[in-house]
Motif scaffolding. Structure first.
Motif, PDB file in Angstrom:
ATOM      1  N   ARG A  26     -15.840  -9.071  50.023  1.00 45.42           N
ATOM      2  CA  ARG A  26     -15.563  -7.705  50.504  1.00 45.42           C
ATOM      3  C   ARG A  26     -16.737  -6.983  50.763  1.00 45.42           C
ATOM      4  NH1 ARG A  26     -10.968  -6.926  46.106  1.00 45.42           N
ATOM      5  NH2 ARG A  26      -9.056  -7.338  47.175  1.00 45.42           N
ATOM      6  N   LYS A  30     -18.318  -5.567  54.175  1.00 44.39           N
ATOM      7  CA  LYS A  30     -18.853  -4.331  54.508  1.00 44.39           C
ATOM      8  C   LYS A  30     -20.243  -4.159  54.910  1.00 44.39           C
ATOM      9  CE  LYS A  30     -15.369  -2.516  51.147  1.00 44.39           C
ATOM     10  NZ  LYS A  30     -15.209  -1.755  49.801  1.00 44.39           N
ATOM     11  N   GLU A  51      -7.454  -9.358  55.395  1.00 38.21           N
ATOM     12  CA  GLU A  51      -7.799  -8.140  54.690  1.00 38.21           C
ATOM     13  C   GLU A  51      -9.383  -7.939  55.203  1.00 38.21           C
ATOM     14  OE1 GLU A  51      -9.282  -6.413  50.492  1.00 38.21           O
ATOM     15  OE2 GLU A  51      -7.927  -7.993  50.548  1.00 38.21           O
ATOM     16  N   LEU A  55     -11.768  -5.184  57.125  1.00 36.57           N
ATOM     17  CA  LEU A  55     -12.959  -4.592  56.470  1.00 36.57           C
ATOM     18  C   LEU A  55     -14.257  -4.701  57.133  1.00 36.57           C
ATOM     19  CD1 LEU A  55     -12.504  -5.358  52.673  1.00 36.57           C
ATOM     20  CD2 LEU A  55     -12.305  -3.174  53.777  1.00 36.57           C
ATOM     21  N   GLU A 228     -19.193  -6.107  44.598  1.00 35.59           N
ATOM     22  CA  GLU A 228     -19.602  -5.824  46.240  1.00 35.59           C
ATOM     23  C   GLU A 228     -20.898  -5.448  46.308  1.00 35.59           C
ATOM     24  OE1 GLU A 228     -16.576  -3.029  47.923  1.00 35.59           O
ATOM     25  OE2 GLU A 228     -14.970  -4.142  46.972  1.00 35.59           O
TER      26      GLU A 228
END
Length: 257
Positions: A26, A30, A51, A55, A228
């Protein structure tokens, strides 16, 4: 924020369909990286891929792949498929792994080898397979998943602890070998993180939850989301002069009595 910008980069995250691996994926998505995630469960892999596609910054591509990362030929084929599908490979996160919780006197040799292959051999094979891609690109980043058991001992995880200690030493060897190719190799040492694996541990080890909360200065379990920002840091230009490091990510567990 250019030091954390991964636009135009391609990352491979093994075990990226859940837990810490998905948290890392993730963060990379991002930050702008295109992604290939590897997992064993087709259902979890499909859900995680969908997912991450939502993102992904600036429409970066996401691939979901199944691979036995302890099989040298399978790993080589996987890396070739990623390079063909996404155009290059700049970042590798060696996160796949397993544990068998048994005391040493109860652990069978095949169980020992299963843990070693999943945790340590896979880290070596994936790193070796990605090296030519990174060298050709003029540099790269490798982030290995160690553990707090890289530095502690536990009576119920002899193979896991040995494999994760080996991951730290392998990290240092790769960092020393590949610095001349502008490849930085670092290691994270997660503490008690709230994932499916540790939820099972809490059901198997009496008093574990209370012990973790009592000893951890942050007074909570870690979360996949805590990885993250760490992923963007170690995968991007911000960490260009850091290599061979092993960073605890444990809310202070390893510094507290």
């Amino acid at each position: 924020m250019q030091a954390f910008d991964l636009s135009g980069k391609v990352a491979l995250v093994t075990g990226g369909n859940g837990g810490i691996g998905l948290g890392i994926a993730r963060g990379l998505a991002k930050a702008g990286a295109a992604l290939a995630i590897v997992g064993r469960s087709p259902e979890k892999l499909a859900a995680a891929t969908a997912e991450l596609e939502r993102l992904a910054a600036k429409g970066a591509k996401v691939m979901g792949l199944a691979c036995d990362v302890s099989d040298e030929a399978a790993v080589a084929a996987m890396v070739e498929e990623i390079a063909a599908g996404l155009g290059r490979l700049d970042i590798l996160v060696n996160n796949a792994g397993t544990n068998i919780r048994k005391r040493p006197e109860d652990l069978a040799a095949d169980e020992w080898h299963r843990v070693m292959d999943a945790n340590l051999t896979s880290t070596f094979l994936c790193s070796k397979a990605c090296y030519p891609q990174m060298k050709a690109a003029g540099g790269g980043k490798i982030l290995n998943n160690g553990s707090m058991l890289s530095i502690f001992g536990a009576p119920w995880s002899p193979a896991y602890g040995a494999s994760k200690g080996g991951v730290v030493q392998l990290t240092r060897s790769l960092a020393a070998a590949w610095a001349r190719d502008n490849i930085q190799v670092n290691c994270m040492l997660p503490g008690w993180i709230d994932t499916d694996l540790t939820q099972r541990a809490r059901s198997e080890i009496e008093g574990l939850n209370e012990h973790v909360l009592q000893r951890t200065p942050a007074k909570r379990w870690g979360r996949p989301a805590d990885f993250e920002g760490l992923a963007a840091f170690f995968a991007g230009p911000a960490s260009d002069f850091i290599t061979g490091a092993a960073l605890p990510v444990d809310g202070g567990f390893s510094i507290s009595l």
